[in-house]
Design an enzyme around this catalytic site. Structure first.
Site, PDB file in Angstrom:
ATOM      1  N   TYR A  66       0.827  -1.213   0.000  1.00 35.14           N
ATOM      2  CA  TYR A  66       0.000   0.000   0.000  1.00 35.14           C
ATOM      3  C   TYR A  66       0.857   1.256   0.000  1.00 35.14           C
ATOM      4  CZ  TYR A  66      -4.451  -2.170  -0.163  1.00 35.14           C
ATOM      5  OH  TYR A  66      -5.533  -2.863  -0.632  1.00 35.14           O
ATOM      6  N   ARG A  69       1.912   1.826  -3.504  1.00 35.72           N
ATOM      7  CA  ARG A  69       0.819   2.378  -4.313  1.00 35.72           C
ATOM      8  C   ARG A  69       0.602   3.849  -3.992  1.00 35.72           C
ATOM      9  NH1 ARG A  69      -4.437  -0.647  -3.929  1.00 35.72           N
ATOM     10  NH2 ARG A  69      -5.049   1.000  -5.328  1.00 35.72           N
ATOM     11  N   HIS A 118     -14.631   2.876  -1.202  1.00 34.68           N
ATOM     12  CA  HIS A 118     -13.570   1.932  -0.827  1.00 34.68           C
ATOM     13  C   HIS A 118     -12.457   2.580  -0.003  1.00 34.68           C
ATOM     14  CE1 HIS A 118     -14.768  -1.061  -4.276  1.00 34.68           C
ATOM     15  NE2 HIS A 118     -15.619  -1.055  -3.278  1.00 34.68           N
ATOM     16  N   CYS A 126      -6.379   2.224  13.144  1.00 35.19           N
ATOM     17  CA  CYS A 126      -5.919   1.110  13.975  1.00 35.19           C
ATOM     18  C   CYS A 126      -6.612  -0.156  13.468  1.00 35.19           C
ATOM     19  CB  CYS A 126      -6.301   1.379  15.427  1.00 35.19           C
ATOM     20  SG  CYS A 126      -6.054  -0.040  16.524  1.00 35.19           S
ATOM     21  N   CYS A 156      -3.743   2.599  21.407  1.00 35.63           N
ATOM     22  CA  CYS A 156      -3.739   1.399  22.254  1.00 35.63           C
ATOM     23  C   CYS A 156      -2.333   0.812  22.402  1.00 35.63           C
ATOM     24  CB  CYS A 156      -4.693   0.341  21.700  1.00 35.63           C
ATOM     25  SG  CYS A 156      -4.288  -0.229  20.041  1.00 35.63           S
ATOM     26  N   ASN A 220     -16.308   3.002 -21.197  1.00 35.17           N
ATOM     27  CA  ASN A 220     -15.279   2.024 -20.840  1.00 35.17           C
ATOM     28  C   ASN A 220     -14.479   1.716 -22.099  1.00 35.17           C
ATOM     29  OD1 ASN A 220     -13.893  -0.492 -19.986  1.00 35.17           O
ATOM     30  ND2 ASN A 220     -15.296  -0.393 -18.253  1.00 35.17           N
TER      31      ASN A 220
HETATM   32  P1  OAD Z   1     -11.034  -2.723 -12.479  1.00 33.41           P
HETATM   33  O1  OAD Z   1      -9.542  -2.712 -12.471  1.00 33.41           O
HETATM   34  O2  OAD Z   1     -11.758  -3.968 -12.122  1.00 33.41           O
HETATM   35  O3  OAD Z   1     -11.588  -2.317 -13.903  1.00 33.41           O
HETATM   36  C1  OAD Z   1     -11.140  -1.208 -14.594  1.00 33.41           C
HETATM   37  C2  OAD Z   1     -12.094  -0.995 -15.753  1.00 33.41           C
HETATM   38  O4  OAD Z   1     -11.699   0.191 -16.417  1.00 33.41           O
HETATM   39  C3  OAD Z   1     -12.086  -2.114 -16.798  1.00 33.41           C
HETATM   40  O5  OAD Z   1     -13.424  -2.413 -17.154  1.00 33.41           O
HETATM   41  C4  OAD Z   1     -11.331  -1.513 -17.978  1.00 33.41           C
HETATM   42  O6  OAD Z   1     -11.833  -1.988 -19.228  1.00 33.41           O
HETATM   43  C5  OAD Z   1     -11.646  -0.052 -17.803  1.00 33.41           C
HETATM   44  N1  OAD Z   1     -10.605   0.865 -18.310  1.00 33.41           N
HETATM   45  C6  OAD Z   1      -9.271   0.725 -18.288  1.00 33.41           C
HETATM   46  N2  OAD Z   1      -8.662   1.802 -18.772  1.00 33.41           N
HETATM   47  C7  OAD Z   1      -9.651   2.678 -19.135  1.00 33.41           C
HETATM   48  C8  OAD Z   1      -9.674   3.989 -19.691  1.00 33.41           C
HETATM   49  N3  OAD Z   1      -8.565   4.650 -19.982  1.00 33.41           N
HETATM   50  N4  OAD Z   1     -10.877   4.565 -19.906  1.00 33.41           N
HETATM   51  C9  OAD Z   1     -12.039   3.910 -19.609  1.00 33.41           C
HETATM   52  N5  OAD Z   1     -12.068   2.677 -19.082  1.00 33.41           N
HETATM   53  C10 OAD Z   1     -10.901   2.076 -18.839  1.00 33.41           C
HETATM   54  O7  OAD Z   1     -11.461  -1.507 -11.555  1.00 33.41           O
HETATM   55  P2  OAD Z   1     -12.761  -1.302 -10.692  1.00 33.41           P
HETATM   56  O8  OAD Z   1     -13.988  -1.692 -11.419  1.00 33.41           O
HETATM   57  O9  OAD Z   1     -12.661   0.072 -10.130  1.00 33.41           O
HETATM   58  O10 OAD Z   1     -11.715  -2.891  -4.687  1.00 33.41           O
HETATM   59  O11 OAD Z   1     -12.501  -2.335  -9.547  1.00 33.41           O
HETATM   60  C11 OAD Z   1     -13.356  -2.312  -8.487  1.00 33.41           C
HETATM   61  C12 OAD Z   1     -12.655  -2.685  -7.236  1.00 33.41           C
HETATM   62  O12 OAD Z   1     -11.942  -3.895  -7.386  1.00 33.41           O
HETATM   63  C13 OAD Z   1     -11.606  -1.730  -6.755  1.00 33.41           C
HETATM   64  O13 OAD Z   1     -12.092  -0.581  -6.107  1.00 33.41           O
HETATM   65  C14 OAD Z   1     -10.863  -2.597  -5.797  1.00 33.41           C
HETATM   66  C15 OAD Z   1     -10.688  -3.744  -6.747  1.00 33.41           C
HETATM   67  O14 OAD Z   1     -10.101  -4.849  -6.419  1.00 33.41           O
HETATM   68  C16 OAD Z   1     -11.216  -2.982  -3.498  1.00 33.41           C
HETATM   69  O15 OAD Z   1     -10.055  -2.721  -3.230  1.00 33.41           O
HETATM   70  C17 OAD Z   1     -12.253  -3.397  -2.483  1.00 33.41           C
END
Ligand code: OAD
Length: 256
Positions: A66, A69, A118, A126, A156, A220
């Site tokens: 993390y 990142r 998220h 903590c 703590c 997307n």
């Molecule tokens: P994902 O990494 O699952 O998906 C990213 C999406 O963005 C995909 O559908 C790609 O096709 C699309 N994409 C990539 N580049 C793009 C661009 N330049 N323009 C438009 N679309 C693009 O990300 P999330 O859906 O945000 O959760 O993932 C959801 C959650 O899964 C995250 O918040 C995280 C993760 O694991 C937690 O940490 C709980």
């Protein structure tokens, strides 16, 4: 054209809800969750590191991941897609942004009305929430030494400090989630950007909006499982499409 159709709906929306995922930050240089990683972290699956079990088993590994990142995100900036979303908030009477992203680029771009689902890469708590959920802890580079990571809770003195992000298997912040679902159920237009729609409960938001008859626009670079159900699908990079959409909204507003 689809962009014009979408712009017309957005311009007339009583309440526009924008729901974003990692794709909107991809053009800033923030890897999405389903991108392969390079360098040091190539052998890890990000989804395996984002769990309470991983933190319990190897707190230093998860902390380092993390922190890596966070530093990566700190070197990046919002892109034209984020600025276009911020412009919509200024142009239209009622806009709420719901984001799964933890990188703060929407805030930096100028959005004010944001519901985060998220958590944040820049907030810490903590791990035992010793003072109640969440027990926020200030963390800067000065408060921990790499060899002692993760730091210990200053309240703590026992719990480990962890990023205040939602990990797989954990509940989302309740009030934010409730508000997001209320909005999905009451908005008339939803704009869904850069999310794979595979992680619940966020993936349920567009489904709720569709159920109650909202016009749902998806942007997307690739189709998702939900694409066939969308009112409009605009395929491409959000950093290209969103500025065009905002331009079309400006034209519509000028024409009214
Ligand atoms: P994902 O990494 O699952 O998906 C990213 C999406 O963005 C995909 O559908 C790609 O096709 C699309 N994409 C990539 N580049 C793009 C661009 N330049 N323009 C438009 N679309 C693009 O990300 P999330 O859906 O945000 O959760 O993932 C959801 C959650 O899964 C995250 O918040 C995280 C993760 O694991 C937690 O940490 C709980």
């Amino acid at each position: 054209m689809d962009i014009q159709r979408a712009a017309k709906k957005i311009t007339r929306a009583k309440h526009l809800v924008i729901s974003t995922g990692a794709g909107v930050s991809a053009e800033s240089g923030v890897p999405t969750f389903r991108d392969a990683l390079d360098g040091l972290w190539a052998k890890y699956d990000p989804q395996m590191l984002a769990t309470p079990q991983a933190f319990r088993a190897n707190p230093k590994l998860v902390w380092d991941w993390y922190w890596y990142r966070r530093e990566l995100v700190e070197k990046t900036r919002p892109n034209p897609g984020h600025y276009a979303i911020a412009a919509l908030e200024k142009l239209l009477p009622e806009v709420t942004l719901i984001t799964q992203n933890v990188d703060h680029h929407h805030q930096q771009a100028g959005n004010k009305n944001i519901i985060t689902l998220h958590g944040s890469l820049f907030a810490y708590k903590c791990a035992n929430n010793c003072q109640g959920e969440p027990t926020s802890v200030e963390v800067s580079r000065l408060t921990w030494k790499p060899e002692d990571a993760p730091p210990t809770c200053p309240y703590c003195g026992k719990g480990k400090v962890r990023p205040d992000v939602v990990w797989f298997g954990e509940a989302l912040p309740e009030a934010n989630l409730r508000r997001a679902f209320e909005l999905a159920r009451t908005c008339d237009v939803m704009l869904l950007v850069g999310t794979s729609n595979v992680v619940y409960p966020a993936a349920r938001l567009p489904i709720e909006a569709l159920y109650q008859g909202a016009f749902v626009i998806e942007i997307n670079s690739n189709p998702t499982d939900l694409t066939p159900r969308m009112s409009v699908f605009l395929q491409g990079k959000s950093g290209d499409i969103l500025p065009q959409l905002v331009e079309a909204v400006r034209e519509e507003l000028g024409a009214e």
